[in-house]
Design a protein around this motif. Structure first.
Motif, mmCIF file in Angstrom:
data_model
loop_
_atom_site.group_PDB
_atom_site.id
_atom_site.type_symbol
_atom_site.label_atom_id
_atom_site.label_comp_id
_atom_site.label_asym_id
_atom_site.label_seq_id
_atom_site.Cartn_x
_atom_site.Cartn_y
_atom_site.Cartn_z
ATOM 1 N N LEU A 300 0.830 -1.208 0.000
ATOM 2 C CA LEU A 300 0.000 0.000 0.000
ATOM 3 C C LEU A 300 0.862 1.255 0.000
ATOM 4 C CD1 LEU A 300 -2.790 -1.044 2.529
ATOM 5 C CD2 LEU A 300 -3.135 -0.499 0.111
ATOM 6 N N SER A 301 1.913 1.238 0.792
ATOM 7 C CA SER A 301 2.801 2.394 0.876
ATOM 8 C C SER A 301 3.521 2.620 -0.447
ATOM 9 C CB SER A 301 3.814 2.208 2.012
ATOM 10 O OG SER A 301 3.146 2.062 3.261
ATOM 11 N N TYR A 302 3.887 1.534 -1.118
ATOM 12 C CA TYR A 302 4.547 1.669 -2.420
ATOM 13 C C TYR A 302 3.595 2.306 -3.430
ATOM 14 C CZ TYR A 302 6.881 0.693 -6.796
ATOM 15 O OH TYR A 302 7.470 0.840 -8.030
ATOM 16 N N PHE A 303 2.352 1.805 -3.482
ATOM 17 C CA PHE A 303 1.381 2.407 -4.396
ATOM 18 C C PHE A 303 1.213 3.887 -4.085
ATOM 19 C CE2 PHE A 303 -2.977 3.904 -5.006
ATOM 20 C CZ PHE A 303 -3.065 3.834 -6.393
ATOM 21 N N ASP A 304 1.076 4.211 -2.809
ATOM 22 C CA ASP A 304 0.890 5.604 -2.415
ATOM 23 C C ASP A 304 2.079 6.455 -2.848
ATOM 24 O OD1 ASP A 304 -1.011 7.271 -0.497
ATOM 25 O OD2 ASP A 304 1.060 7.906 -0.096
ATOM 26 N N GLY A 305 3.279 5.897 -2.739
ATOM 27 C CA GLY A 305 4.463 6.634 -3.147
ATOM 28 C C GLY A 305 4.527 6.888 -4.636
ATOM 29 N N GLN A 306 3.903 6.009 -5.435
ATOM 30 C CA GLN A 306 3.872 6.171 -6.885
ATOM 31 C C GLN A 306 2.704 7.031 -7.359
ATOM 32 O OE1 GLN A 306 6.380 4.860 -8.945
ATOM 33 N NE2 GLN A 306 7.259 4.548 -6.909
ATOM 34 N N LEU A 307 1.762 7.301 -6.464
ATOM 35 C CA LEU A 307 0.552 8.023 -6.858
ATOM 36 C C LEU A 307 0.841 9.409 -7.435
ATOM 37 C CD1 LEU A 307 -2.500 7.810 -7.026
ATOM 38 C CD2 LEU A 307 -2.640 8.564 -4.641
ATOM 39 N N PRO A 308 1.805 10.179 -6.928
ATOM 40 C CA PRO A 308 2.086 11.478 -7.567
ATOM 41 C C PRO A 308 2.474 11.343 -9.035
ATOM 42 C CG PRO A 308 3.051 11.419 -5.378
ATOM 43 C CD PRO A 308 2.557 10.029 -5.667
ATOM 44 N N ARG A 309 3.181 10.286 -9.420
ATOM 45 C CA ARG A 309 3.531 10.078 -10.824
ATOM 46 C C ARG A 309 2.268 9.871 -11.671
ATOM 47 N NH1 ARG A 309 6.908 5.117 -11.579
ATOM 48 N NH2 ARG A 309 7.195 5.973 -13.692
ATOM 49 N N ILE A 310 1.317 9.115 -11.095
ATOM 50 C CA ILE A 310 0.051 8.882 -11.795
ATOM 51 C C ILE A 310 -0.719 10.189 -11.937
ATOM 52 C CG2 ILE A 310 -2.159 7.678 -11.676
ATOM 53 C CD1 ILE A 310 -0.652 5.421 -10.147
ATOM 54 N N ILE A 311 -0.819 10.935 -10.846
ATOM 55 C CA ILE A 311 -1.560 12.197 -10.851
ATOM 56 C C ILE A 311 -0.934 13.191 -11.830
ATOM 57 C CG2 ILE A 311 -2.057 14.239 -9.436
ATOM 58 C CD1 ILE A 311 -2.587 12.300 -7.105
ATOM 59 N N ASN A 312 0.388 13.247 -11.852
ATOM 60 C CA ASN A 312 1.066 14.198 -12.733
ATOM 61 C C ASN A 312 0.935 13.829 -14.206
ATOM 62 O OD1 ASN A 312 1.918 15.748 -10.563
ATOM 63 N ND2 ASN A 312 3.877 14.696 -10.380
ATOM 64 N N SER A 313 0.502 12.613 -14.498
ATOM 65 C CA SER A 313 0.320 12.173 -15.882
ATOM 66 C C SER A 313 -1.098 12.413 -16.384
ATOM 67 C CB SER A 313 0.668 10.684 -16.012
ATOM 68 O OG SER A 313 2.016 10.433 -15.666
ATOM 69 N N LEU A 314 -1.985 12.902 -15.523
ATOM 70 C CA LEU A 314 -3.359 13.158 -15.922
ATOM 71 C C LEU A 314 -3.457 14.393 -16.801
ATOM 72 C CD1 LEU A 314 -5.163 12.529 -12.501
ATOM 73 C CD2 LEU A 314 -5.292 11.057 -14.523
ATOM 74 N N ARG A 315 -4.325 14.328 -17.794
ATOM 75 C CA ARG A 315 -4.622 15.476 -18.652
ATOM 76 C C ARG A 315 -5.901 16.163 -18.175
ATOM 77 N NH1 ARG A 315 -3.462 12.444 -24.497
ATOM 78 N NH2 ARG A 315 -1.284 11.867 -24.035
ATOM 79 N N ASP A 316 -6.238 17.281 -18.827
ATOM 80 C CA ASP A 316 -7.326 18.128 -18.332
ATOM 81 C C ASP A 316 -8.652 17.396 -18.207
ATOM 82 O OD1 ASP A 316 -5.621 20.228 -18.093
ATOM 83 O OD2 ASP A 316 -6.256 21.257 -19.920
ATOM 84 N N GLU A 317 -8.969 16.523 -19.169
ATOM 85 C CA GLU A 317 -10.276 15.856 -19.154
ATOM 86 C C GLU A 317 -10.218 14.440 -18.582
ATOM 87 O OE1 GLU A 317 -13.313 16.976 -22.328
ATOM 88 O OE2 GLU A 317 -11.429 17.026 -23.455
ATOM 89 N N ASP A 318 -9.085 14.060 -18.022
ATOM 90 C CA ASP A 318 -8.937 12.717 -17.446
ATOM 91 C C ASP A 318 -9.609 12.628 -16.081
ATOM 92 O OD1 ASP A 318 -7.423 12.031 -19.621
ATOM 93 O OD2 ASP A 318 -5.505 12.042 -18.558
ATOM 94 N N ILE A 319 -10.154 11.442 -15.813
ATOM 95 C CA ILE A 319 -10.676 11.120 -14.478
ATOM 96 C C ILE A 319 -9.938 9.891 -13.964
ATOM 97 C CG2 ILE A 319 -12.676 10.366 -13.138
ATOM 98 C CD1 ILE A 319 -14.470 11.881 -15.060
ATOM 99 N N LEU A 320 -9.462 9.969 -12.753
ATOM 100 C CA LEU A 320 -8.839 8.839 -12.064
ATOM 101 C C LEU A 320 -9.814 8.317 -11.017
ATOM 102 C CD1 LEU A 320 -6.333 7.070 -11.239
ATOM 103 C CD2 LEU A 320 -5.707 8.956 -9.692
ATOM 104 N N ILE A 321 -10.112 7.021 -11.060
ATOM 105 C CA ILE A 321 -10.957 6.385 -10.045
ATOM 106 C C ILE A 321 -10.176 5.226 -9.441
ATOM 107 C CG2 ILE A 321 -13.093 5.125 -9.569
ATOM 108 C CD1 ILE A 321 -14.400 6.605 -11.885
ATOM 109 N N ILE A 322 -10.055 5.217 -8.124
ATOM 110 C CA ILE A 322 -9.361 4.156 -7.402
ATOM 111 C C ILE A 322 -10.387 3.430 -6.541
ATOM 112 C CG2 ILE A 322 -7.537 3.616 -5.740
ATOM 113 C CD1 ILE A 322 -6.204 6.292 -6.597
ATOM 114 N N THR A 323 -10.421 2.100 -6.653
ATOM 115 C CA THR A 323 -11.406 1.314 -5.917
ATOM 116 C C THR A 323 -10.815 -0.054 -5.585
ATOM 117 O OG1 THR A 323 -13.744 0.633 -5.925
ATOM 118 C CG2 THR A 323 -12.524 0.373 -7.992
ATOM 119 N N ALA A 324 -11.670 -0.997 -5.185
ATOM 120 C CA ALA A 324 -11.261 -2.379 -4.893
ATOM 121 C C ALA A 324 -12.395 -3.307 -5.281
ATOM 122 C CB ALA A 324 -10.893 -2.535 -3.423
ATOM 123 N N ASP A 325 -12.143 -4.616 -5.199
ATOM 124 C CA ASP A 325 -13.130 -5.600 -5.643
ATOM 125 C C ASP A 325 -13.684 -6.461 -4.519
ATOM 126 O OD1 ASP A 325 -10.573 -6.659 -5.352
ATOM 127 O OD2 ASP A 325 -10.818 -8.151 -6.926
#
Length: 392
Positions: A300-325
């Motif tokens: 979980l901590s590793y994913f959280d640490g990588q999250l800024p890279r994901i966020i910084n790759s978003l474009r203006d009309e992009d939506i990010l949804i994080i969930t579980a199953d």
């Protein structure tokens, strides 16, 4: 050029559902269990609002939930019967399963095993619920001596076949899984048949990344509707397997969470219009099922640490949804999935901040929301929350 990036943190549940007792899962709370480890750290998910979600904020009284957060959040209940990967992902994609997939706590019936042996020309070993690492430790040497296939299950609806890659080549193992998938229909229609290849010498066997899942084909999902409307549907990880390839226009396998995140970011830098659907499986497969609290927390901590890279790759009309199953509480005596609520965290330049939608009835609200965003007819279960999370 609208895009949605839907990330499933496999098994990161956030507390027991009201019917958890029917599944012997009272008290389960996967996220809270992982937080007991000294390795747990999720400041970036905290900024998006994870710890403001119903059922989460109550378990983290020391977390400051009085301030603002940057996303829109909700707690999602599960309407489907069951607590397995296939059921959870199918509901995220808009299908409510009225019946749980069959499970085999005493192993598969003789008529199934006998026919499987006849069609493959190989005998079988085990045929019991087993840990995937323990089953190859116990039966691996006999398998290598005899060539018999290790067949096992779990509390989930799975028919798993383990074989050493030097004894049964991977493509041959896949063919055996296809035979099993053909047998396991109707009454015995398990959610998944899974190839579990391994390598090494006794007692140091290791499972490889050549796992392959063979799911039942679902009915009409969000993925089919997006594809039929001309949108791209990119699968990362085992998404293709879970949906038996239906509705997917592009797919890539992953070796682990780190690889999955890299594959996701590669796709974020592509020009496409549609959905990128990602499964990060290590939380469940590597840590949850092995009751490894510290390993789960590190993941979980590793994913959280990588999250800024994901966020910084978003474009203006992009939506990010994080969930579980589903959940897979690593602190309980059980090594199986747990019947839990899941989080929904949405973020993007168009997404409202400080926006808590409370508790919603179904994972399928995600499917309805994504379809509305792309202006595609909503022939799925679920109620869209798009208007509740978009600015303006």
């Amino acid at each position: 050029m609208k895009r949605v990036f839907l990330i499933v943190l496999d098994s990161v549940g956030i507390g027991e559902l009201p019917d958890a007792g029917e599944y012997n899962d009272e008290g389960s709370h996967t996220l809270y269990a992982a937080s007991k480890s000294e390795y747990f750290s999720m400041p970036n998910m905290a900024r998006l609002g994870l710890f403001h979600i119903d059922g989460v904020k109550e378990k983290f009284p020391n977390m400051d939930t009085t301030g603002t957060f940057d996303g829109s959040i909700a707690r999602l209940g599960e309407k489907s019967k069951g607590k397995d990967t296939t059921t959870g992902h199918w509901e995220i994609a808009g299908i409510i399963s009225d019946r749980p997939f069959p499970v085999y706590p005493n192993g598969f019936p003789g008529e199934i095993i006998n026919e499987f042996e006849k069609r493959t020309g190989r005998k079988t070993l085990c045929n019991l619920p087993y840990s995937g690492t323990e089953v190859i430790k116990k039966y691996g040497r006999e398998h290598m001596d005899t060539g018999a296939l290790i067949v096992y299950t779990s509390a989930d609806s799975v028919f798993q076949i383990a074989a050493h890659e030097d004894v049964v080549p991977v493509q041959e193992l896949y063919r055996y899984c296809e035979i099993a998938r053909g047998l396991l229909q109707g009454e015995h229609g398990v959610g998944r048949v899974i190839a579990r290849p391994f390598i090494g010498t006794y007692p140091n066997f290791t499972r490889t990344a050549n796992r392959h899942d063979y799911s039942l084909a679902p009915g009409l999902t969000m993925l089919d509707q997006l594809k039929d409307a001309g949108f791209d549907v990119l699968g990362v990880g085992k998404i293709y397997d879970i949906f038996a390839g239906k509705g997917i226009t592009d797919t890539v396998r992953t070796e682990n969470n780190a690889d999955g995140i890299e594959k996701l970011i590669e796709r974020m830098h592509r020009d496409f219009c549609g959905l990128c659907f990602v499964n990060l499986v290590d939380f469940d497969m590597v840590y949850g099922h092995r009751n490894d609290i510290s390993g789960y927390a590190k993941a979980l901590s590793y994913f959280d640490g990588q999250l800024p890279r994901i966020i910084n790759s978003l474009r203006d009309e992009d939506i990010l949804i994080i969930t579980a199953d589903h959940g897979c509480d690593p602190s309980t005596p059980s090594t199986d999935h747990s019947r839990e609520y899941v989080p929904m965290v949405a973020y993007g330049r168009m997404i409202r901040k400080n926006n808590n939608l409370g508790t919603r009835d179904s994972f399928s609200d995600i499917a309805a929301t994504i379809l509305e965003y792309f202006n595609v007819g909503q022939h799925v279960e679920g109620v869209s929350f798009l208007k509740d999370i978009i600015n303006g």
